[in-house]
Design a protein around this motif. Sequence first.
Motif, PDB file in Angstrom:
ATOM      1  N   PRO A  83     -52.040   9.206  36.850  1.00 51.85           N
ATOM      2  CA  PRO A  83     -50.961   8.642  37.056  1.00 51.85           C
ATOM      3  C   PRO A  83     -50.376   7.113  36.486  1.00 51.85           C
ATOM      4  O   PRO A  83     -50.780   6.665  36.896  1.00 51.85           O
ATOM      5  CB  PRO A  83     -50.578   8.928  38.224  1.00 51.85           C
ATOM      6  N   LEU A  84     -49.675   8.024  35.463  1.00 53.88           N
ATOM      7  CA  LEU A  84     -48.309   5.979  35.212  1.00 53.88           C
ATOM      8  C   LEU A  84     -47.978   5.282  36.143  1.00 53.88           C
ATOM      9  O   LEU A  84     -47.272   6.052  36.917  1.00 53.88           O
ATOM     10  CB  LEU A  84     -47.960   6.868  34.203  1.00 53.88           C
ATOM     11  N   ASN A  85     -47.749   4.057  36.364  1.00 52.80           N
ATOM     12  CA  ASN A  85     -47.175   3.311  36.700  1.00 52.80           C
ATOM     13  C   ASN A  85     -46.172   2.518  35.996  1.00 52.80           C
ATOM     14  O   ASN A  85     -46.034   1.422  35.019  1.00 52.80           O
ATOM     15  CB  ASN A  85     -48.399   1.742  37.444  1.00 52.80           C
ATOM     16  N   ILE A  86     -45.043   3.043  35.888  1.00 49.57           N
ATOM     17  CA  ILE A  86     -43.639   2.988  34.862  1.00 49.57           C
ATOM     18  C   ILE A  86     -43.604   1.555  35.531  1.00 49.57           C
ATOM     19  O   ILE A  86     -42.571   1.515  37.021  1.00 49.57           O
ATOM     20  CB  ILE A  86     -42.856   4.222  35.183  1.00 49.57           C
TER      21      ILE A  86
ATOM     22  N   GLN B  54     -33.567   5.233  26.209  1.00 47.00           N
ATOM     23  CA  GLN B  54     -34.759   6.228  25.990  1.00 47.00           C
ATOM     24  C   GLN B  54     -35.956   6.176  25.942  1.00 47.00           C
ATOM     25  O   GLN B  54     -36.759   7.239  25.916  1.00 47.00           O
ATOM     26  CB  GLN B  54     -34.395   6.587  24.877  1.00 47.00           C
ATOM     27  N   TYR B  55     -36.591   4.588  26.831  1.00 51.00           N
ATOM     28  CA  TYR B  55     -37.385   4.338  26.523  1.00 51.00           C
ATOM     29  C   TYR B  55     -37.604   3.862  27.755  1.00 51.00           C
ATOM     30  O   TYR B  55     -37.515   3.014  28.598  1.00 51.00           O
ATOM     31  CB  TYR B  55     -38.121   3.258  25.548  1.00 51.00           C
ATOM     32  N   LEU B  56     -39.137   4.240  28.675  1.00 54.63           N
ATOM     33  CA  LEU B  56     -40.557   3.806  29.559  1.00 54.63           C
ATOM     34  C   LEU B  56     -41.547   2.845  29.448  1.00 54.63           C
ATOM     35  O   LEU B  56     -41.735   2.940  28.037  1.00 54.63           O
ATOM     36  CB  LEU B  56     -40.354   5.136  31.162  1.00 54.63           C
ATOM     37  N   PHE B  57     -41.466   1.966  30.008  1.00 54.13           N
ATOM     38  CA  PHE B  57     -42.920   0.948  30.211  1.00 54.13           C
ATOM     39  C   PHE B  57     -43.961   1.042  31.314  1.00 54.13           C
ATOM     40  O   PHE B  57     -43.875   0.465  32.341  1.00 54.13           O
ATOM     41  CB  PHE B  57     -42.244  -0.218  29.889  1.00 54.13           C
TER      42      PHE B  57
END
Length: 477
Positions: free
Chosen positions: A79-82, A88-91
């Motif tokens: 899983p990603l840790n956002i 329109q972007y996530l990091f």
Amino acid sequence: MMRRFGSLKKLIASSPEKHFQRRCLSPPATAPLLSTENEPKMPPFDYTPPPYSGPTADEILRKRKEYLSPSMFCFYDKPLNIVDGKMQYLFDDSGRRYLDAFGGIATVCCGHCHPDVVQTIVNQTKKLQHSTILYLNNEISDFAEALASKLPGDLKVVFFTNSGTEANELAMMIAKLYTGCNDIISLRNAYHGNAAGTMGATAQCNWKFNVVQTGVHHAMNPDPYRGVFGSDGEKYAKDVHDLIQYGTSGNIAGFICEAIQGVGGIVELAPGYLSAVHSTIKKAGGLFISDEVQSGFARTGSHFWGFESHDVVPDIVTMAKGIGNGIPLGAVVTTPEIAQVLTRRSYFNTFGGNPVCTAAGHAVLKVIEKEKLQENAQVVGSYLKERLNALKDKYEIIGDVRGRGLMLGVELVTDRQQKTPANAEILHVMDQMKEMGVLVGKGGFYGNVFRITPPLCFTKEDADYFVDVMDHAMSKI
């Protein structure tokens, strides 16, 4: 092409966790990572998130497993840790940027952390976080007025809720009170929420627990791709007439549907269906409830609300998700006459109309208008759909491309004639797209449909990158 996908299906089918992976939308742990050679390049973006110093993904996952409901699942095997988002972007926690083509499940319409919305929330929070609707506050009335101005006819009485589920629950109760009937008709493959009444209206076994659900009749789904009547909306509408004649007293409380089914896999209603059904519902004394939780707030591009493309005016409209750009907020809008039924007893919502939430909702409307996001959804969405259709011509695994504006679906099948769901393959493509920096949703009854619902600030450059990444991922299977 199909033989190449067959080996992947066998690989995943051999895993003892195949059912868990399918249900939880996780890719196969054995999926190979793509080479960076010849990969598409993400469009430039002038923002760098501050360094992350919080807990690791593993620590968060450990706490989640221990303290949160086991029903909660994650995308991806790892899983990603956002930790940050901008437009329109996530990091993630390493600072890596991802193009968000899912928009928090069709929720982030203006863009992540849009400065106008954020500043409105901050300003209102500093003044007053919460009081109660028992006192006067201009935020709730100003937003209600602005919201009503976006709706046709006499739809101008607003009741604020905290979610789409709650909005749909209230709408169905209003319909029952107003008509004096208890029967509700919804569509097979629909999703309207996970509370008592809305779970009854939901018509997918994946989302229904074995609890008593009464008074709901599920009509044939007017699905142009998988439906038995293809795109003949009037033939599907006949089933609603028959349900009323044979399954009810002849009078009903209401009919609820989405203009485009979201969780069901971005399924558009067959042409002519809704206008024919609307006439049938009226003759049976029922109210038409339009669930705009996902298709509302300019997402379809051609119109502000999904129902508007069907030339009908609902009696009740429900909404959530895009209404607050991520703030917990929903609403039911109906006519003054119908709204009167709630005065028969006391009906109250502690947080409905919270000043912070309604201020945020009002800011969202202003941003949509100021930045012409509806027009952008139409232009960019049409361009993106054209490119996806070109990809369909290239890959047999793409069975259907559908939707409107920036609410698009791509259904994957291993056999176009049989329309066999490509469950394993979509997990693989989804994981490979993530490795190249693109996040996309997934849904449909069989879990084989890409749900493309990005923030409405999505650009043509983003659309090109999205399709190029999907193309590259499919070419490597």
